[in-house]
Design a protein around this motif. Structure first.
Motif, PDB file in Angstrom:
ATOM      1  N   THR A  85      10.545   6.747   4.455  1.00  0.00           N
ATOM      2  CA  THR A  85       9.740   7.335   2.651  1.00  0.00           C
ATOM      3  C   THR A  85      10.758   8.564   2.878  1.00  0.00           C
ATOM      4  O   THR A  85      11.498   8.968   3.034  1.00  0.00           O
ATOM      5  CB  THR A  85       8.063   7.778   2.985  1.00  0.00           C
ATOM      6  N   LEU A 135       8.704   4.181  -0.849  1.00  0.00           N
ATOM      7  CA  LEU A 135       8.054   5.219  -1.229  1.00  0.00           C
ATOM      8  C   LEU A 135       8.224   6.672  -1.143  1.00  0.00           C
ATOM      9  O   LEU A 135       9.233   6.666  -0.809  1.00  0.00           O
ATOM     10  CB  LEU A 135       6.520   5.064  -0.456  1.00  0.00           C
ATOM     11  N   TYR A 190       1.293  10.099  -3.257  1.00  0.00           N
ATOM     12  CA  TYR A 190       2.516   9.252  -3.428  1.00  0.00           C
ATOM     13  C   TYR A 190       3.026   8.384  -4.228  1.00  0.00           C
ATOM     14  O   TYR A 190       1.958   7.869  -5.381  1.00  0.00           O
ATOM     15  CB  TYR A 190       2.089   8.536  -2.115  1.00  0.00           C
ATOM     16  N   ARG A 207       1.246   4.944   8.041  1.00  0.00           N
ATOM     17  CA  ARG A 207       1.658   4.065   7.421  1.00  0.00           C
ATOM     18  C   ARG A 207       0.318   3.411   6.473  1.00  0.00           C
ATOM     19  O   ARG A 207       0.259   2.695   5.992  1.00  0.00           O
ATOM     20  CB  ARG A 207       2.027   2.742   8.010  1.00  0.00           C
ATOM     21  N   GLN A 208      -0.605   4.460   5.743  1.00  0.00           N
ATOM     22  CA  GLN A 208      -1.685   4.499   5.440  1.00  0.00           C
ATOM     23  C   GLN A 208      -1.248   4.026   4.215  1.00  0.00           C
ATOM     24  O   GLN A 208      -1.832   3.134   2.933  1.00  0.00           O
ATOM     25  CB  GLN A 208      -2.577   6.221   4.877  1.00  0.00           C
ATOM     26  N   VAL A 209      -0.501   4.311   3.239  1.00  0.00           N
ATOM     27  CA  VAL A 209      -0.385   4.141   1.772  1.00  0.00           C
ATOM     28  C   VAL A 209       0.093   2.186   2.083  1.00  0.00           C
ATOM     29  O   VAL A 209      -0.240   1.786   0.906  1.00  0.00           O
ATOM     30  CB  VAL A 209       0.526   5.142   0.780  1.00  0.00           C
ATOM     31  N   LYS A 210       0.883   2.054   2.767  1.00  0.00           N
ATOM     32  CA  LYS A 210       1.752   1.213   3.047  1.00  0.00           C
ATOM     33  C   LYS A 210       0.551   0.159   3.819  1.00  0.00           C
ATOM     34  O   LYS A 210       1.213  -1.107   2.525  1.00  0.00           O
ATOM     35  CB  LYS A 210       3.050   1.180   4.600  1.00  0.00           C
ATOM     36  N   LEU A 266       6.460  12.135   7.470  1.00  0.00           N
ATOM     37  CA  LEU A 266       6.554  11.045   6.621  1.00  0.00           C
ATOM     38  C   LEU A 266       7.259   9.378   7.006  1.00  0.00           C
ATOM     39  O   LEU A 266       8.208   9.904   7.741  1.00  0.00           O
ATOM     40  CB  LEU A 266       8.075  10.711   4.911  1.00  0.00           C
ATOM     41  N   ASP A 267       7.493   8.798   6.959  1.00  0.00           N
ATOM     42  CA  ASP A 267       8.196   7.181   8.014  1.00  0.00           C
ATOM     43  C   ASP A 267       9.152   7.693   7.224  1.00  0.00           C
ATOM     44  O   ASP A 267       9.853   8.018   6.237  1.00  0.00           O
ATOM     45  CB  ASP A 267       7.628   5.934   6.974  1.00  0.00           C
TER      46      ASP A 267
HETATM   47  N1  URA Z   1       2.161   6.552   4.185  1.00  0.00           N
HETATM   48  C1  URA Z   1       2.685   5.168   4.817  1.00  0.00           C
HETATM   49  O1  URA Z   1       2.687   4.373   4.711  1.00  0.00           O
HETATM   50  N2  URA Z   1       3.962   6.165   4.497  1.00  0.00           N
HETATM   51  C2  URA Z   1       4.553   7.721   4.855  1.00  0.00           C
HETATM   52  O2  URA Z   1       5.680   7.354   4.865  1.00  0.00           O
HETATM   53  C3  URA Z   1       3.624   8.632   4.302  1.00  0.00           C
HETATM   54  C4  URA Z   1       2.484   7.861   3.955  1.00  0.00           C
END
Ligand code: URA
Length: 236
Positions: A104, A198, A131, A182-185, A100-101
């Motif tokens: 996060t 997050l 998330y 950083r996929q979700v971001k 996890l970042d």
């Molecule tokens: N996606 C993100 O951008 N950050 C995370 O820590 C995990 C998934």
């Protein structure tokens, strides 16, 4: 079994050295200081050395930790920042399961089972992670939710279909099985909503639930069995 023998069997040190460790007042059983190396202990006794629980050699250990922001999810950090491994009792080598970042929060697993960690993180097994993202910008619109569901174009390629739910005007829940950096971001940014906060709320079959931030719990043997069966049932 005698306490010193129990400690030696768990890999703490040689039997002789374990006797000395007990006599030095470094060992507790069930929260009580014990200085007699011959004290009888059983498998159900919580034994700690220097305040750290010990585990029998060969025991499967899986911790679920609610990682706070500011903690890195590697085992060691050259910059000396706190690590997820430093937040749980360390009795032997533990692998953080994925990353996890640093900013996060949320559910991260740590285990001494290398194969389990591998199967939970390798993209081939497509383990889902959920998330909760608090995002900036105007209220999240249906078209943006649709775009996130269908896949958005990122610099390293289009994202796979995702499950996405609006929780409130500025909060969405997103479930992905890829694990890009950083996929979700990046996905949220791509649809005009930079992530402000997050949190990972689920990993595979496990939920964060009401585990408080910064706290951990050790999965029971039954939960570890279930997790291993779940992982084994994933197609290769
Ligand atoms: N996606 C993100 O951008 N950050 C995370 O820590 C995990 C998934």
């Amino acid at each position: 079994m005698r306490l010193a023998k129990h400690l030696a069997a768990a890999g703490v040190a040689s039997r002789r050295a374990c006797e000395a460790i007990v006599r030095d007042g470094r060992v507790s059983v069930g929260g009580q200081l014990v200085t007699d190396p011959a004290r009888d202990v059983g498998p159900g006794d919580a034994v700690q050395v220097d305040g750290r629980p010990i585990t029998a050699r060969g025991e499967r250990v899986v911790y679920a930790l609610n990682k706070p922001a500011g903690v890195v999810s590697t085992a060691r950090d050259p910059q000396g920042r706190p690590t997820v491994v430093s937040m749980v009792p360390q009795t032997e080598r533990l692998y953080p399961v994925g990353r996890l970042d640093i900013d996060t929060n949320g559910l991260i697993l740590l285990t001494n089972q290398g194969e389990l960690a591998h199967r939970l993180t390798h993209p081939r097994f497509e383990v889902e992670k959920t998330y909760r993202a608090v995002v900036g910008g105007p209220s999240v619109r249906d078209a943006e939710l649709r775009a996130l569901r269908e896949g958005v174009e990122l610099e390293d390629g289009r994202t796979a279909p995702a499950r996405v739910q609006r929780i409130s005007a500025d909060t969405i829940e997103i479930t992905i099985h890829e694990g890009r950096k950083r996929q979700v971001k990046r996905m949220c940014e791509a649809v005009g909503h930079p992530v402000k906060r997050l949190e990972r709320v689920a990993f595979g079959p496990l939920q964060l639930g009401d585990l408080p931030r910064g706290r951990w719990r050790r999965l029971t043997d039954t939960e570890v069995d279930e997790l291993m069966s779940w992982v084994a049932s994933r197609r290769e």
